[in-house]
Design a protein around this motif. Structure first.
Motif, PDB file in Angstrom:
ATOM      1  N   CYS A  45      -5.521   2.370  -2.967  1.00 35.48           N
ATOM      2  CA  CYS A  45      -6.826   2.462  -2.310  1.00 35.48           C
ATOM      3  C   CYS A  45      -7.918   1.960  -3.231  1.00 35.48           C
ATOM      4  O   CYS A  45      -7.674   1.670  -4.414  1.00 35.48           O
ATOM      5  N   ALA A  95      -0.172   3.043   5.609  1.00 33.78           N
ATOM      6  CA  ALA A  95      -1.415   2.497   5.056  1.00 33.78           C
ATOM      7  C   ALA A  95      -1.410   1.000   5.306  1.00 33.78           C
ATOM      8  O   ALA A  95      -0.349   0.389   5.495  1.00 33.78           O
ATOM      9  N   SER A 136      -3.955   4.863  -6.709  1.00 35.25           N
ATOM     10  CA  SER A 136      -3.568   5.360  -5.392  1.00 35.25           C
ATOM     11  C   SER A 136      -4.123   6.755  -5.137  1.00 35.25           C
ATOM     12  O   SER A 136      -4.387   7.512  -6.073  1.00 35.25           O
ATOM     13  N   ARG A 184      -9.911   2.575   8.542  1.00 33.44           N
ATOM     14  CA  ARG A 184      -8.670   3.365   8.546  1.00 33.44           C
ATOM     15  C   ARG A 184      -8.440   3.863   9.968  1.00 33.44           C
ATOM     16  O   ARG A 184      -9.125   4.754  10.447  1.00 33.44           O
ATOM     17  N   CYS A 213      -9.239  10.190   4.267  1.00 37.07           N
ATOM     18  CA  CYS A 213      -8.634   9.484   3.142  1.00 37.07           C
ATOM     19  C   CYS A 213      -9.227   8.076   3.126  1.00 37.07           C
ATOM     20  O   CYS A 213      -9.923   7.679   4.066  1.00 37.07           O
ATOM     21  N   ASP A 214      -8.940   7.322   2.070  1.00 36.92           N
ATOM     22  CA  ASP A 214      -9.426   5.956   2.039  1.00 36.92           C
ATOM     23  C   ASP A 214      -8.534   5.049   2.883  1.00 36.92           C
ATOM     24  O   ASP A 214      -9.002   4.367   3.788  1.00 36.92           O
ATOM     25  N   ARG A 215      -7.220   5.062   2.605  1.00 38.44           N
ATOM     26  CA  ARG A 215      -6.281   4.243   3.374  1.00 38.44           C
ATOM     27  C   ARG A 215      -5.110   5.036   3.932  1.00 38.44           C
ATOM     28  O   ARG A 215      -4.515   4.656   4.936  1.00 38.44           O
ATOM     29  N   TYR A 220       0.776  -1.229   0.000  1.00 37.76           N
ATOM     30  CA  TYR A 220       0.000   0.000   0.000  1.00 37.76           C
ATOM     31  C   TYR A 220       0.818   1.296   0.000  1.00 37.76           C
ATOM     32  O   TYR A 220       0.612   2.154  -0.856  1.00 37.76           O
TER      33      TYR A 220
END
Length: 279
Positions: free
Chosen positions: A118, A255, A52, A261, A157-159, A31
């Motif tokens: 992500c 990540a 990403s 998260r 954020c997502d990850r 990640y």
């Protein structure tokens, strides 16, 4: 990985586009990624985010960030930036996956791109410097300043999770040693982590320790200088030690695979009683 693989001295990952270029494939994980782009006055840099999400964070200087998403939406953010990582907090820009990004700087500068593979595509956004949480953490020889610009609880954020830490010369941070390499719901989350360092003043240095949390795990004692990076795929990490008279900065990029998260850590049981805070 060996200690040589985990300590990346300045220039070790440089190429024609980036002064630092650490992608998941090169790091040997899934990640987290970090790039540093250096622009001369009037220079520009274009990249596509692919699978990403990325944050454009000025390390030195300001810039304009133009983001065009897959739906042809266009955004433009003016980043005031800063003179150096030691002069204060910076504003930043978030670029989602599946987008095209153009960074341009009239005066030139250096810009970190903190990223993570992500799934979700979130909106492009501007992160104002006054909204960045700043925490004075620890005390005495463990005092340091944490800037949580993309901490799990401060910016969506997502990850990706990313923070900055400034450690005064002679002090320890990332202490007590802690880890996040096991999935323990409510106690510990799995996160790959990059430390990127800058040291204030000429010939400054610091030290970074990563010790095994399991047989055959990561084991590093690195002398770090400006532009160095240390990868933490697993293990107890810390302390980070700043040379007396030379403040130390590091950018943490994290990540992981968790459904949520979150930054959940476990402290080394042999050091918790002597801690003056954490991170």
């Amino acid at each position: 990985m060996t200690s040589t693989d985990l300590h990346l001295p300045r220039g070790a990952t440089a190429n024609a586009r980036y002064a630092v270029d650490i992608g998941p494939e090169a790091a040997g994980w899934a990640y987290s990624g970090l790039r540093v782009v250096e622009l001369s006055p009037g220079g520009s840099h274009m990249f596509t985010t692919g699978d990403s999400e990325w944050i454009v964070l000025p390390l030195e200087g300001g810039c304009t960030v133009q983001i065009e998403t897959a739906s042809t939406e266009q955004h433009e953010f003016q980043l005031l930036g800063r003179d150096s990582v030691f002069s204060g907090v910076s504003d930043f820009a978030y670029a989602p996956r599946d987008a095209r990004v153009l960074i341009a700087s009239g005066a030139g500068g250096r810009f970190a791109l903190a990223g993570a593979k992500c799934e979700r595509r979130l909106p492009a956004r501007y992160g104002p410097a006054p909204e960045v949480p700043v925490e004075e953490r620890g005390s005495g020889g463990c005092a340091r300043r944490v800037r949580g610009f993309a901490a799990a609880d401060s910016f969506d954020c997502d990850r990706l999770i990313a923070v900055e830490v400034v450690t005064p010369g002679g002090n320890w941070s990332s202490y007590p040693p802690h880890k996040h390499d096991e999935h323990r719901p409510g106690e510990e989350s799995v996160l790959e982590e990059i430390y990127y360092f800058e040291i204030d003043g000429p010939n400054g240095l610091g030290y970074q320790r990563v010790s095994p949390s399991r047989a055959g795990g990561s084991d590093v004692l690195a002398e770090v200088r400006s532009g160095d990076a240390v990868l933490v795929p697993d293990g107890w990490h810390g302390p980070s030690i700043a040379q007396p008279g030379h403040d130390m900065y590091y950018l943490n990029v994290m990540a992981g695979p968790g459904e949520t998260r979150e930054w959940r850590i476990r402290f080394h049981p042999d050091h918790t009683e002597t801690a003056g805070g954490y991170r």
